[in-house]
Write a protein that holds these residues in place. Structure first.
Motif, PDB file in Angstrom:
ATOM      1  N   VAL A 106       5.346  18.989  51.322  1.00  0.00           N
ATOM      2  CA  VAL A 106       5.892  20.291  51.528  1.00  0.00           C
ATOM      3  C   VAL A 106       6.398  20.964  50.254  1.00  0.00           C
ATOM      4  N   SER A 107       6.786  20.133  49.397  1.00  0.00           N
ATOM      5  CA  SER A 107       7.256  20.463  48.128  1.00  0.00           C
ATOM      6  C   SER A 107       6.141  21.379  47.256  1.00  0.00           C
ATOM      7  N   LYS A 108       4.987  20.768  47.330  1.00  0.00           N
ATOM      8  CA  LYS A 108       3.889  21.258  46.844  1.00  0.00           C
ATOM      9  C   LYS A 108       3.165  22.658  47.364  1.00  0.00           C
ATOM     10  N   LEU A 109       3.351  22.611  48.682  1.00  0.00           N
ATOM     11  CA  LEU A 109       3.152  23.787  49.327  1.00  0.00           C
ATOM     12  C   LEU A 109       4.073  24.936  48.901  1.00  0.00           C
ATOM     13  N   GLN A 110       5.396  24.591  48.902  1.00  0.00           N
ATOM     14  CA  GLN A 110       6.382  25.413  48.554  1.00  0.00           C
ATOM     15  C   GLN A 110       6.395  25.993  47.292  1.00  0.00           C
ATOM     16  N   ALA A 111       5.906  25.227  46.333  1.00  0.00           N
ATOM     17  CA  ALA A 111       5.702  25.820  45.198  1.00  0.00           C
ATOM     18  C   ALA A 111       4.435  26.760  44.937  1.00  0.00           C
ATOM     19  N   THR A 112       3.393  26.716  45.894  1.00  0.00           N
ATOM     20  CA  THR A 112       2.425  27.438  45.873  1.00  0.00           C
ATOM     21  C   THR A 112       2.681  28.815  46.387  1.00  0.00           C
ATOM     22  N   VAL A 113       3.618  28.845  47.538  1.00  0.00           N
ATOM     23  CA  VAL A 113       4.181  29.939  48.042  1.00  0.00           C
ATOM     24  C   VAL A 113       5.260  30.696  47.328  1.00  0.00           C
ATOM     25  N   ALA A 114       5.875  30.149  46.604  1.00  0.00           N
ATOM     26  CA  ALA A 114       7.106  30.611  45.432  1.00  0.00           C
ATOM     27  C   ALA A 114       6.122  31.183  44.324  1.00  0.00           C
ATOM     28  N   ALA A 115       5.084  30.627  43.975  1.00  0.00           N
ATOM     29  CA  ALA A 115       4.454  31.318  42.886  1.00  0.00           C
ATOM     30  C   ALA A 115       3.779  32.521  43.313  1.00  0.00           C
ATOM     31  N   TYR A 116       3.138  32.598  44.534  1.00  0.00           N
ATOM     32  CA  TYR A 116       2.676  33.781  44.974  1.00  0.00           C
ATOM     33  C   TYR A 116       3.858  34.981  45.212  1.00  0.00           C
ATOM     34  N   VAL A 117       5.106  34.607  45.785  1.00  0.00           N
ATOM     35  CA  VAL A 117       5.771  35.558  46.062  1.00  0.00           C
ATOM     36  C   VAL A 117       6.193  36.340  44.443  1.00  0.00           C
ATOM     37  N   ASP A 118       6.289  35.222  43.309  1.00  0.00           N
ATOM     38  CA  ASP A 118       6.406  36.086  41.993  1.00  0.00           C
ATOM     39  C   ASP A 118       5.485  36.848  41.350  1.00  0.00           C
ATOM     40  N   GLU A 119       4.426  36.740  42.080  1.00  0.00           N
ATOM     41  CA  GLU A 119       3.514  37.608  41.455  1.00  0.00           C
ATOM     42  C   GLU A 119       3.462  38.981  42.435  1.00  0.00           C
ATOM     43  N   HIS A 120       3.849  38.910  43.620  1.00  0.00           N
ATOM     44  CA  HIS A 120       3.516  40.026  44.423  1.00  0.00           C
ATOM     45  C   HIS A 120       5.211  40.333  45.267  1.00  0.00           C
ATOM     46  N   PRO A 121       5.936  40.991  44.176  1.00  0.00           N
ATOM     47  CA  PRO A 121       7.401  41.097  44.712  1.00  0.00           C
ATOM     48  C   PRO A 121       7.509  42.184  46.069  1.00  0.00           C
ATOM     49  N   ASP A 122       6.549  42.961  46.116  1.00  0.00           N
ATOM     50  CA  ASP A 122       6.252  43.703  47.329  1.00  0.00           C
ATOM     51  C   ASP A 122       6.284  43.106  48.733  1.00  0.00           C
ATOM     52  N   VAL A 123       6.076  41.654  48.429  1.00  0.00           N
ATOM     53  CA  VAL A 123       5.655  41.038  49.803  1.00  0.00           C
ATOM     54  C   VAL A 123       6.848  40.351  50.079  1.00  0.00           C
ATOM     55  N   ASP A 124       7.734  40.575  51.420  1.00  0.00           N
ATOM     56  CA  ASP A 124       8.797  40.022  51.874  1.00  0.00           C
ATOM     57  C   ASP A 124       8.550  38.764  52.493  1.00  0.00           C
ATOM     58  N   LEU A 125       8.597  37.351  51.989  1.00  0.00           N
ATOM     59  CA  LEU A 125       8.526  36.209  52.632  1.00  0.00           C
ATOM     60  C   LEU A 125       9.425  35.812  53.197  1.00  0.00           C
ATOM     61  N   GLU A 126       9.179  35.086  54.568  1.00  0.00           N
ATOM     62  CA  GLU A 126      10.048  34.265  55.261  1.00  0.00           C
ATOM     63  C   GLU A 126       9.346  32.888  55.533  1.00  0.00           C
ATOM     64  N   VAL A 127      10.061  32.065  55.013  1.00  0.00           N
ATOM     65  CA  VAL A 127       9.454  30.670  55.272  1.00  0.00           C
ATOM     66  C   VAL A 127      10.215  29.784  56.029  1.00  0.00           C
ATOM     67  N   SER A 128       9.571  29.141  57.095  1.00  0.00           N
ATOM     68  CA  SER A 128      10.249  28.125  57.786  1.00  0.00           C
ATOM     69  C   SER A 128       9.746  26.808  57.923  1.00  0.00           C
ATOM     70  N   CYS A 129      10.674  25.730  57.348  1.00  0.00           N
ATOM     71  CA  CYS A 129      10.012  24.241  57.522  1.00  0.00           C
ATOM     72  C   CYS A 129      10.381  23.728  58.705  1.00  0.00           C
ATOM     73  N   GLY A 130       9.392  22.896  59.243  1.00  0.00           N
ATOM     74  CA  GLY A 130       9.943  22.340  60.515  1.00  0.00           C
ATOM     75  C   GLY A 130       8.888  21.312  60.790  1.00  0.00           C
ATOM     76  N   LEU A 131       9.116  20.608  62.148  1.00  0.00           N
ATOM     77  CA  LEU A 131       7.818  19.821  62.553  1.00  0.00           C
ATOM     78  C   LEU A 131       6.546  20.667  63.064  1.00  0.00           C
ATOM     79  N   SER A 132       5.640  19.836  63.306  1.00  0.00           N
ATOM     80  CA  SER A 132       4.529  20.719  63.444  1.00  0.00           C
ATOM     81  C   SER A 132       4.473  21.110  64.985  1.00  0.00           C
ATOM     82  N   LEU A 133       4.980  20.630  66.016  1.00  0.00           N
ATOM     83  CA  LEU A 133       5.187  20.743  67.244  1.00  0.00           C
ATOM     84  C   LEU A 133       5.847  22.332  67.447  1.00  0.00           C
ATOM     85  N   ALA A 134       7.199  22.295  66.557  1.00  0.00           N
ATOM     86  CA  ALA A 134       7.905  23.704  66.568  1.00  0.00           C
ATOM     87  C   ALA A 134       7.096  24.831  66.110  1.00  0.00           C
TER      88      ALA A 134
END
Length: 305
Positions: A106-134
Protein backbone atom coordinates in the motif's frame (compact mmCIF):
# COMPACT_ATOMS: atom_id res chain seq x y z
CA UNK A 1 -9.26 -15.97 -43.39
CA UNK A 2 -10.88 -12.54 -43.31
CA UNK A 3 -10.24 -10.36 -40.26
CA UNK A 4 -13.18 -9.22 -38.15
CA UNK A 5 -12.75 -5.76 -36.65
CA UNK A 6 -14.61 -5.09 -33.42
CA UNK A 7 -15.88 -1.48 -33.38
CA UNK A 8 -15.07 0.24 -30.12
CA UNK A 9 -18.54 1.81 -29.96
CA UNK A 10 -20.08 -1.68 -29.83
CA UNK A 11 -17.60 -2.78 -27.15
CA UNK A 12 -18.31 0.38 -25.14
CA UNK A 13 -22.04 -0.31 -25.30
CA UNK A 14 -21.46 -3.92 -24.23
CA UNK A 15 -19.36 -2.96 -21.19
CA UNK A 16 -21.73 -0.12 -20.26
CA UNK A 17 -24.67 -2.56 -20.30
CA UNK A 18 -22.70 -4.84 -17.97
CA UNK A 19 -21.56 -2.10 -15.61
CA UNK A 20 -24.93 -0.35 -15.33
CA UNK A 21 -27.02 -3.49 -15.35
CA UNK A 22 -29.30 -3.10 -18.33
CA UNK A 23 -30.07 -1.63 -21.75
CA UNK A 24 -32.12 1.33 -20.52
CA UNK A 25 -29.46 2.57 -18.07
CA UNK A 26 -26.76 2.07 -20.69
CA UNK A 27 -28.81 4.10 -23.17
CA UNK A 28 -29.20 6.94 -20.67
CA UNK A 29 -25.43 6.98 -20.04
CA UNK A 30 -24.52 6.86 -23.74
CA UNK A 31 -27.24 9.20 -24.99
CA UNK A 32 -29.03 6.52 -26.99
CA UNK A 33 -32.45 4.92 -26.90
CA UNK A 34 -33.03 1.44 -25.52
CA UNK A 35 -33.82 0.05 -29.01
CA UNK A 36 -30.56 1.51 -30.33
CA UNK A 37 -28.64 -0.24 -27.54
CA UNK A 38 -30.38 -3.51 -28.40
CA UNK A 39 -29.43 -3.14 -32.06
CA UNK A 40 -25.78 -2.56 -31.13
CA UNK A 41 -25.72 -5.62 -28.91
CA UNK A 42 -27.27 -7.71 -31.67
CA UNK A 43 -24.67 -6.43 -34.12
CA UNK A 44 -21.82 -7.35 -31.77
CA UNK A 45 -23.19 -10.86 -31.30
CA UNK A 46 -23.57 -11.25 -35.08
CA UNK A 47 -19.96 -10.19 -35.64
CA UNK A 48 -18.71 -12.77 -33.15
CA UNK A 49 -21.33 -15.37 -34.04
CA UNK A 50 -22.02 -16.09 -30.39
CA UNK A 51 -24.44 -15.16 -27.64
CA UNK A 52 -23.03 -12.77 -25.05
CA UNK A 53 -25.97 -12.12 -22.71
CA UNK A 54 -28.93 -14.11 -21.45
CA UNK A 55 -32.05 -12.91 -19.70
CA UNK A 56 -32.54 -14.73 -16.39
CA UNK A 57 -35.74 -13.53 -14.80
CA UNK A 58 -35.33 -9.79 -14.25
CA UNK A 59 -31.54 -9.93 -14.56
CA UNK A 60 -29.09 -10.18 -17.43
CA UNK A 61 -26.39 -12.81 -17.18
CA UNK A 62 -23.15 -13.03 -19.11
CA UNK A 63 -22.58 -16.23 -21.01
CA UNK A 64 -19.17 -17.87 -20.91
CA UNK A 65 -18.33 -16.11 -24.19
CA UNK A 66 -19.63 -12.82 -22.77
CA UNK A 67 -17.35 -13.12 -19.72
CA UNK A 68 -14.35 -13.75 -21.96
CA UNK A 69 -15.19 -10.84 -24.25
CA UNK A 70 -15.70 -8.48 -21.30
CA UNK A 71 -12.07 -8.99 -20.23
CA UNK A 72 -10.80 -8.19 -23.73
CA UNK A 73 -13.23 -5.27 -24.17
CA UNK A 74 -12.10 -3.51 -21.00
CA UNK A 75 -8.47 -3.66 -22.11
CA UNK A 76 -9.28 -2.47 -25.63
CA UNK A 77 -11.36 0.45 -24.37
CA UNK A 78 -8.73 1.37 -21.79
CA UNK A 79 -6.11 1.62 -24.56
CA UNK A 80 -8.54 3.51 -26.81
CA UNK A 81 -9.34 6.07 -24.12
CA UNK A 82 -5.67 6.40 -23.21
CA UNK A 83 -4.79 7.13 -26.86
CA UNK A 84 -7.55 9.72 -27.20
CA UNK A 85 -6.49 11.44 -23.97
CA UNK A 86 -2.90 11.54 -25.22
CA UNK A 87 -3.87 13.75 -28.16
CA UNK A 88 -6.92 15.64 -26.96
CA UNK A 89 -5.50 16.71 -23.57
CA UNK A 90 -8.80 16.56 -21.65
CA UNK A 91 -9.37 18.54 -18.46
CA UNK A 92 -8.31 16.74 -15.32
CA UNK A 93 -10.48 17.99 -12.51
CA UNK A 94 -13.26 16.96 -10.15
CA UNK A 95 -13.49 14.39 -7.39
CA UNK A 96 -11.73 11.04 -7.78
CA UNK A 97 -12.46 8.29 -5.24
CA UNK A 98 -9.77 5.62 -5.02
CA UNK A 99 -9.69 2.38 -3.03
CA UNK A 100 -6.36 0.77 -2.12
CA UNK A 101 -5.78 -2.55 -0.32
CA UNK A 102 -4.19 -2.64 3.11
CA UNK A 103 -2.73 -6.06 2.32
CA UNK A 104 -0.51 -5.37 -0.70
CA UNK A 105 2.32 -2.82 -1.04
CA UNK A 106 0.00 0.00 0.00
CA UNK A 107 2.86 2.44 0.68
CA UNK A 108 4.07 2.23 -2.94
CA UNK A 109 0.55 2.68 -4.29
CA UNK A 110 -0.06 5.63 -1.97
CA UNK A 111 3.17 7.27 -3.14
CA UNK A 112 1.97 6.97 -6.75
CA UNK A 113 -1.36 8.55 -5.87
CA UNK A 114 0.29 11.35 -3.86
CA UNK A 115 2.63 12.21 -6.75
CA UNK A 116 -0.33 12.45 -9.13
CA UNK A 117 -2.25 14.77 -6.81
CA UNK A 118 0.80 16.99 -6.41
CA UNK A 119 0.91 17.44 -10.19
CA UNK A 120 -2.85 18.00 -10.57
CA UNK A 121 -4.12 20.24 -7.74
CA UNK A 122 -7.51 20.62 -9.48
CA UNK A 123 -8.27 16.95 -8.81
CA UNK A 124 -9.90 16.40 -5.42
CA UNK A 125 -8.78 12.96 -4.34
CA UNK A 126 -10.50 10.76 -1.75
CA UNK A 127 -8.51 7.64 -0.82
CA UNK A 128 -9.93 4.71 1.13
CA UNK A 129 -7.72 1.88 2.37
CA UNK A 130 -9.34 -1.38 3.38
CA UNK A 131 -9.61 -5.09 2.83
CA UNK A 132 -10.35 -6.12 -0.73
CA UNK A 133 -13.85 -7.45 0.01
CA UNK A 134 -14.91 -4.06 1.38
CA UNK A 135 -13.38 -2.24 -1.60
CA UNK A 136 -15.30 -4.45 -4.04
CA UNK A 137 -18.51 -3.70 -2.19
CA UNK A 138 -17.93 0.06 -2.28
CA UNK A 139 -17.11 -0.03 -6.00
CA UNK A 140 -20.27 -2.00 -6.73
CA UNK A 141 -22.37 0.50 -4.73
CA UNK A 142 -20.83 3.44 -6.60
CA UNK A 143 -18.97 4.81 -3.57
CA UNK A 144 -15.55 4.36 -5.22
CA UNK A 145 -14.47 5.10 -8.80
CA UNK A 146 -11.37 2.93 -9.05
CA UNK A 147 -9.84 0.26 -6.84
CA UNK A 148 -6.80 -1.98 -6.58
CA UNK A 149 -7.80 -5.21 -4.85
CA UNK A 150 -6.82 -8.83 -4.39
CA UNK A 151 -8.79 -11.32 -6.46
CA UNK A 152 -10.19 -14.60 -5.20
CA UNK A 153 -10.64 -17.77 -7.20
CA UNK A 154 -13.18 -16.17 -9.54
CA UNK A 155 -12.54 -13.12 -11.67
CA UNK A 156 -14.53 -10.16 -10.38
CA UNK A 157 -16.69 -7.77 -12.36
CA UNK A 158 -15.12 -4.47 -13.57
CA UNK A 159 -11.66 -6.08 -13.90
CA UNK A 160 -9.41 -4.15 -16.31
CA UNK A 161 -5.92 -5.52 -15.58
CA UNK A 162 -4.53 -8.27 -13.38
CA UNK A 163 -1.10 -9.10 -11.98
CA UNK A 164 0.27 -12.07 -10.09
CA UNK A 165 2.69 -12.04 -7.18
CA UNK A 166 4.21 -14.79 -5.07
CA UNK A 167 3.48 -14.56 -1.31
CA UNK A 168 6.13 -15.87 1.06
CA UNK A 169 6.16 -17.12 4.64
CA UNK A 170 7.96 -14.65 6.92
CA UNK A 171 9.01 -14.49 10.55
CA UNK A 172 11.32 -12.48 12.81
CA UNK A 173 15.00 -13.04 12.01
CA UNK A 174 15.64 -15.04 15.20
CA UNK A 175 12.26 -16.80 15.21
CA UNK A 176 12.42 -20.58 15.63
CA UNK A 177 9.51 -22.99 15.94
CA UNK A 178 9.49 -26.65 16.92
CA UNK A 179 7.99 -28.62 14.00
CA UNK A 180 5.66 -30.37 16.46
CA UNK A 181 4.24 -27.13 17.88
CA UNK A 182 1.12 -25.29 16.72
CA UNK A 183 2.00 -22.54 14.21
CA UNK A 184 1.20 -19.05 15.57
CA UNK A 185 -0.18 -16.99 12.68
CA UNK A 186 -0.25 -13.22 12.25
CA UNK A 187 -2.84 -12.24 9.64
CA UNK A 188 -5.70 -10.14 8.33
CA UNK A 189 -9.35 -10.79 9.32
CA UNK A 190 -11.45 -13.56 7.79
CA UNK A 191 -11.92 -13.21 4.04
CA UNK A 192 -8.35 -12.13 3.25
CA UNK A 193 -6.65 -14.04 0.42
CA UNK A 194 -3.35 -14.20 2.33
CA UNK A 195 -5.15 -15.71 5.32
CA UNK A 196 -6.80 -18.32 3.11
CA UNK A 197 -3.50 -19.29 1.51
CA UNK A 198 -1.77 -19.75 4.86
CA UNK A 199 -4.46 -21.99 6.32
CA UNK A 200 -4.79 -23.98 3.08
CA UNK A 201 -1.03 -24.56 2.89
CA UNK A 202 -0.72 -25.70 6.50
CA UNK A 203 -3.78 -27.88 6.14
CA UNK A 204 -2.20 -29.59 3.13
CA UNK A 205 0.61 -30.91 5.37
CA UNK A 206 -1.67 -31.57 8.37
CA UNK A 207 0.02 -28.95 10.50
CA UNK A 208 -1.94 -27.31 13.32
CA UNK A 209 -2.20 -23.53 13.50
CA UNK A 210 -3.89 -20.73 15.43
CA UNK A 211 -4.21 -16.99 14.89
CA UNK A 212 -2.41 -15.02 17.59
CA UNK A 213 -2.69 -11.54 16.05
CA UNK A 214 -5.26 -10.14 13.61
CA UNK A 215 -5.19 -6.70 12.00
CA UNK A 216 -6.68 -5.18 8.85
CA UNK A 217 -3.55 -3.07 8.34
CA UNK A 218 -0.32 -4.44 6.85
CA UNK A 219 1.82 -2.22 9.09
CA UNK A 220 0.22 -3.90 12.11
CA UNK A 221 1.19 -7.30 10.73
CA UNK A 222 4.73 -6.13 10.04
CA UNK A 223 5.02 -4.91 13.64
CA UNK A 224 3.63 -8.17 15.06
CA UNK A 225 5.99 -10.31 12.98
CA UNK A 226 8.93 -8.05 13.88
CA UNK A 227 8.04 -8.45 17.54
CA UNK A 228 8.21 -12.22 17.21
CA UNK A 229 4.52 -12.90 17.85
CA UNK A 230 4.20 -15.34 14.96
CA UNK A 231 4.59 -16.02 11.26
CA UNK A 232 2.71 -14.45 8.37
CA UNK A 233 2.40 -14.38 4.59
CA UNK A 234 3.63 -11.30 2.75
CA UNK A 235 5.18 -10.39 -0.59
CA UNK A 236 8.71 -9.21 -1.25
CA UNK A 237 7.34 -5.66 -1.49
CA UNK A 238 6.28 -5.74 2.18
CA UNK A 239 9.27 -7.66 3.56
CA UNK A 240 11.48 -5.62 5.91
CA UNK A 241 14.95 -6.02 7.44
CA UNK A 242 13.68 -7.59 10.68
CA UNK A 243 12.13 -10.55 8.85
CA UNK A 244 13.45 -13.72 7.30
CA UNK A 245 11.79 -16.03 4.78
CA UNK A 246 10.61 -19.42 5.98
CA UNK A 247 11.15 -22.37 3.65
CA UNK A 248 9.55 -25.75 2.98
CA UNK A 249 12.28 -27.57 4.91
CA UNK A 250 11.01 -25.78 8.03
CA UNK A 251 7.50 -27.08 7.46
CA UNK A 252 6.02 -24.13 5.55
CA UNK A 253 4.69 -25.25 2.13
CA UNK A 254 4.80 -23.01 -0.91
CA UNK A 255 1.87 -20.59 -0.96
CA UNK A 256 -0.42 -20.16 -3.96
CA UNK A 257 0.21 -16.97 -5.96
CA UNK A 258 -1.78 -13.84 -5.18
CA UNK A 259 -3.68 -12.08 -7.96
CA UNK A 260 -4.04 -8.27 -7.83
CA UNK A 261 -6.52 -6.46 -10.04
CA UNK A 262 -7.31 -2.96 -11.23
CA UNK A 263 -11.06 -2.34 -11.37
CA UNK A 264 -13.31 0.49 -12.46
CA UNK A 265 -16.75 1.04 -13.95
CA UNK A 266 -16.22 2.23 -17.50
CA UNK A 267 -19.15 4.72 -17.62
CA UNK A 268 -17.87 6.48 -14.49
CA UNK A 269 -14.22 6.78 -15.51
CA UNK A 270 -12.99 10.37 -15.85
CA UNK A 271 -9.88 11.64 -17.63
CA UNK A 272 -8.20 12.05 -14.24
CA UNK A 273 -9.12 8.51 -13.27
CA UNK A 274 -7.79 7.12 -16.53
CA UNK A 275 -4.44 8.86 -16.13
CA UNK A 276 -4.08 7.79 -12.51
CA UNK A 277 -5.00 4.21 -13.43
CA UNK A 278 -2.11 4.15 -15.91
CA UNK A 279 0.29 5.31 -13.21
CA UNK A 280 -0.97 2.61 -10.88
CA UNK A 281 -0.50 0.08 -13.69
CA UNK A 282 3.15 1.19 -14.03
CA UNK A 283 3.60 0.90 -10.26
CA UNK A 284 2.20 -2.64 -10.18
CA UNK A 285 4.28 -3.64 -13.20
CA UNK A 286 7.38 -2.66 -11.22
CA UNK A 287 6.34 -4.25 -7.93
CA UNK A 288 4.96 -7.66 -8.84
CA UNK A 289 6.84 -10.78 -9.85
CA UNK A 290 4.78 -11.56 -12.93
CA UNK A 291 2.40 -9.52 -15.08
CA UNK A 292 -0.61 -11.06 -16.76
CA UNK A 293 -3.34 -9.61 -18.96
CA UNK A 294 -6.88 -9.72 -17.63
CA UNK A 295 -8.06 -11.56 -20.73
CA UNK A 296 -5.91 -14.52 -19.78
CA UNK A 297 -8.09 -15.10 -16.72
CA UNK A 298 -11.75 -14.72 -17.72
CA UNK A 299 -14.37 -16.01 -15.32
CA UNK A 300 -16.53 -18.87 -16.60
CA UNK A 301 -19.71 -17.02 -15.73
CA UNK A 302 -20.73 -13.87 -13.87
CA UNK A 303 -24.04 -12.30 -12.93
CA UNK A 304 -24.84 -8.61 -12.65
CA UNK A 305 -27.91 -6.64 -11.74
Amino acid sequence: MSTVNLPTDLLRTFVTVIDLGGYTRAGDALGRTQPAISLQMNRLQELLETKLLEQKGRSLELTEAGSALAAFARQILHLNDEAVARFKSPERQGVLRIGLPTDFAVSKLQATVAAYVDEHPDVDLEVSCGLSLALFDDLHKGELDLIIALIGEKTQQYLVRVWEDQPIWVAKNDFNLNPDHVVPIVGHPTGCEYRNRMTDALGSVNRDWRFVYTSPDVSGLQYAVGAGLGVSAMTYATLDDEMRILCESEGFPLLKPIRIGLFYKLPNMSAAGLELSNRLIDCLDRNTDQHFKAAAHPSPRSRFE
